[in-house]
Design a protein around this motif. Structure first.
Motif, PDB file in Angstrom:
ATOM      1  N   ASP A  70      53.829  59.196  16.807  1.00 24.82           N
ATOM      2  CA  ASP A  70      53.403  57.903  16.253  1.00 24.82           C
ATOM      3  C   ASP A  70      52.670  57.073  17.306  1.00 24.82           C
ATOM      4  OD1 ASP A  70      55.334  56.570  17.870  1.00 24.82           O
ATOM      5  OD2 ASP A  70      56.817  56.590  16.264  1.00 24.82           O
ATOM      6  N   GLY A  71      52.206  55.906  16.892  1.00 26.62           N
ATOM      7  CA  GLY A  71      51.417  55.051  17.765  1.00 26.62           C
ATOM      8  C   GLY A  71      52.174  54.533  18.977  1.00 26.62           C
ATOM      9  N   TRP A  72      53.471  54.258  18.814  1.00 31.71           N
ATOM     10  CA  TRP A  72      54.267  53.767  19.950  1.00 31.71           C
ATOM     11  C   TRP A  72      54.386  54.849  21.018  1.00 31.71           C
ATOM     12  CZ3 TRP A  72      55.821  52.610  14.905  1.00 31.71           C
ATOM     13  CH2 TRP A  72      55.796  51.253  14.576  1.00 31.71           C
ATOM     14  N   GLN A  73      54.684  56.097  20.594  1.00 36.34           N
ATOM     15  CA  GLN A  73      54.779  57.206  21.542  1.00 36.34           C
ATOM     16  C   GLN A  73      53.429  57.459  22.214  1.00 36.34           C
ATOM     17  OE1 GLN A  73      56.214  59.854  18.470  1.00 36.34           O
ATOM     18  NE2 GLN A  73      58.113  60.190  19.620  1.00 36.34           N
ATOM     19  N   PHE A  74      52.359  57.369  21.430  1.00 38.48           N
ATOM     20  CA  PHE A  74      51.020  57.542  21.981  1.00 38.48           C
ATOM     21  C   PHE A  74      50.774  56.533  23.098  1.00 38.48           C
ATOM     22  CE2 PHE A  74      46.732  55.871  22.154  1.00 38.48           C
ATOM     23  CZ  PHE A  74      45.999  56.997  22.457  1.00 38.48           C
ATOM     24  N   ARG A  75      51.102  55.257  22.849  1.00 40.47           N
ATOM     25  CA  ARG A  75      50.848  54.214  23.854  1.00 40.47           C
ATOM     26  C   ARG A  75      51.656  54.458  25.124  1.00 40.47           C
ATOM     27  NH1 ARG A  75      47.196  51.459  25.179  1.00 40.47           N
ATOM     28  NH2 ARG A  75      48.155  49.439  25.368  1.00 40.47           N
ATOM     29  N   VAL A  76      52.890  54.913  25.002  1.00 33.02           N
ATOM     30  CA  VAL A  76      53.701  55.205  26.185  1.00 33.02           C
ATOM     31  C   VAL A  76      53.023  56.295  27.020  1.00 33.02           C
ATOM     32  CG1 VAL A  76      55.887  56.219  26.958  1.00 33.02           C
ATOM     33  CG2 VAL A  76      55.899  54.434  25.214  1.00 33.02           C
ATOM     34  N   GLU A  77      52.600  57.363  26.364  1.00 38.07           N
ATOM     35  CA  GLU A  77      51.952  58.453  27.095  1.00 38.07           C
ATOM     36  C   GLU A  77      50.587  58.046  27.628  1.00 38.07           C
ATOM     37  OE1 GLU A  77      52.305  62.435  26.171  1.00 38.07           O
ATOM     38  OE2 GLU A  77      54.206  62.217  25.123  1.00 38.07           O
ATOM     39  N   GLN A  78      49.822  57.284  26.850  1.00 37.38           N
ATOM     40  CA  GLN A  78      48.503  56.834  27.303  1.00 37.38           C
ATOM     41  C   GLN A  78      48.641  55.958  28.546  1.00 37.38           C
ATOM     42  OE1 GLN A  78      46.617  53.725  25.166  1.00 37.38           O
ATOM     43  NE2 GLN A  78      44.655  54.038  26.177  1.00 37.38           N
ATOM     44  N   ARG A  79      49.544  54.982  28.507  1.00 38.30           N
ATOM     45  CA  ARG A  79      49.715  54.085  29.665  1.00 38.30           C
ATOM     46  C   ARG A  79      50.233  54.819  30.883  1.00 38.30           C
ATOM     47  NH1 ARG A  79      52.164  50.082  25.770  1.00 38.30           N
ATOM     48  NH2 ARG A  79      53.999  51.214  26.372  1.00 38.30           N
ATOM     49  N   GLY A  80      50.932  55.949  30.682  1.00 36.80           N
ATOM     50  CA  GLY A  80      51.455  56.730  31.798  1.00 36.80           C
ATOM     51  C   GLY A  80      50.431  57.642  32.446  1.00 36.80           C
ATOM     52  N   ASP A  81      49.267  57.753  31.847  1.00 36.89           N
ATOM     53  CA  ASP A  81      48.217  58.618  32.386  1.00 36.89           C
ATOM     54  C   ASP A  81      47.140  57.737  33.020  1.00 36.89           C
ATOM     55  OD1 ASP A  81      45.861  60.180  32.726  1.00 36.89           O
ATOM     56  OD2 ASP A  81      46.526  61.548  31.147  1.00 36.89           O
ATOM     57  N   PRO A  82      46.983  57.778  34.344  1.00 36.07           N
ATOM     58  CA  PRO A  82      46.027  56.891  35.015  1.00 36.07           C
ATOM     59  C   PRO A  82      44.586  57.032  34.527  1.00 36.07           C
ATOM     60  CG  PRO A  82      47.240  58.211  36.631  1.00 36.07           C
ATOM     61  CD  PRO A  82      47.686  58.647  35.275  1.00 36.07           C
ATOM     62  N   VAL A  83      44.214  58.205  34.047  1.00 33.93           N
ATOM     63  CA  VAL A  83      42.852  58.413  33.559  1.00 33.93           C
ATOM     64  C   VAL A  83      42.642  57.729  32.208  1.00 33.93           C
ATOM     65  CG1 VAL A  83      41.203  60.180  32.803  1.00 33.93           C
ATOM     66  CG2 VAL A  83      42.640  60.585  34.813  1.00 33.93           C
ATOM     67  N   LEU A  84      43.685  57.656  31.389  1.00 26.62           N
ATOM     68  CA  LEU A  84      43.583  57.123  30.027  1.00 26.62           C
ATOM     69  C   LEU A  84      44.078  55.696  29.878  1.00 26.62           C
ATOM     70  CD1 LEU A  84      45.009  60.230  28.114  1.00 26.62           C
ATOM     71  CD2 LEU A  84      42.642  59.794  28.832  1.00 26.62           C
ATOM     72  N   ALA A  85      44.827  55.224  30.849  1.00 27.56           N
ATOM     73  CA  ALA A  85      45.557  53.959  30.705  1.00 27.56           C
ATOM     74  C   ALA A  85      44.687  52.742  30.417  1.00 27.56           C
ATOM     75  CB  ALA A  85      46.399  53.703  31.960  1.00 27.56           C
ATOM     76  N   ASP A  86      43.476  52.711  30.944  1.00 21.97           N
ATOM     77  CA  ASP A  86      42.633  51.518  30.792  1.00 21.97           C
ATOM     78  C   ASP A  86      41.766  51.512  29.537  1.00 21.97           C
ATOM     79  OD1 ASP A  86      43.629  50.391  33.112  1.00 21.97           O
ATOM     80  OD2 ASP A  86      42.080  51.300  34.372  1.00 21.97           O
TER      81      ASP A  86
END
Length: 113
Positions: A70-86
């Motif tokens: 889901d979107g919440w899990q996606f955001r956790v993983e996205q923010r944890g990846d320095p390439v994708l976080a911004d």
């Protein structure tokens, strides 16, 4: 001498649309593409992360309630990846719950759009 200045048209954005509802995904893809954006659409957060790693979008339009991830899990993983976080995220959701509106996103839009 006739001189007409050349005006550059606004450049479309590379948009990653993450929406599991097929009809809404198609409608949003058509609307965004029709506005000049380059849209890639996927149906869940796991597929979105894979797509982001292959071709980083300029913005993500993210549904919250989806299968697989889901979107919440996606955001956790996205923010944890320095390439994708911004990468900016626009959340779209029919939920009016405090958890939905409290998600860390650049913009929150309520369905129906």
């Amino acid at each position: 001498m006739d001189f007409l200045p050349t005006l550059d048209a606004p450049r479309g954005r590379r948009v990653l649309l993450v929406e599991d509802d097929v009809e809404l995904r198609e409608a949003l893809t058509d609307a965004l593409s029709g506005s000049g954006h380059d849209v890639t659409a996927v149906s869940d957060g796991r597929a979105a992360l894979r797509q982001m790693r292959e071709s980083t979008p300029e913005v993500v339009v993210l549904d919250l309630m989806m299968p697989v991830m889901d979107g919440w899990q996606f955001r956790v993983e996205q923010r944890g990846d320095p390439v994708l976080a911004d990468t900016p995220v626009i959340v779209i959701s029919a939920s009016h719950s405090p958890a939905a509106t409290a998600i860390d996103a650049d913009l929150y839009l309520k369905k129906p759009l």
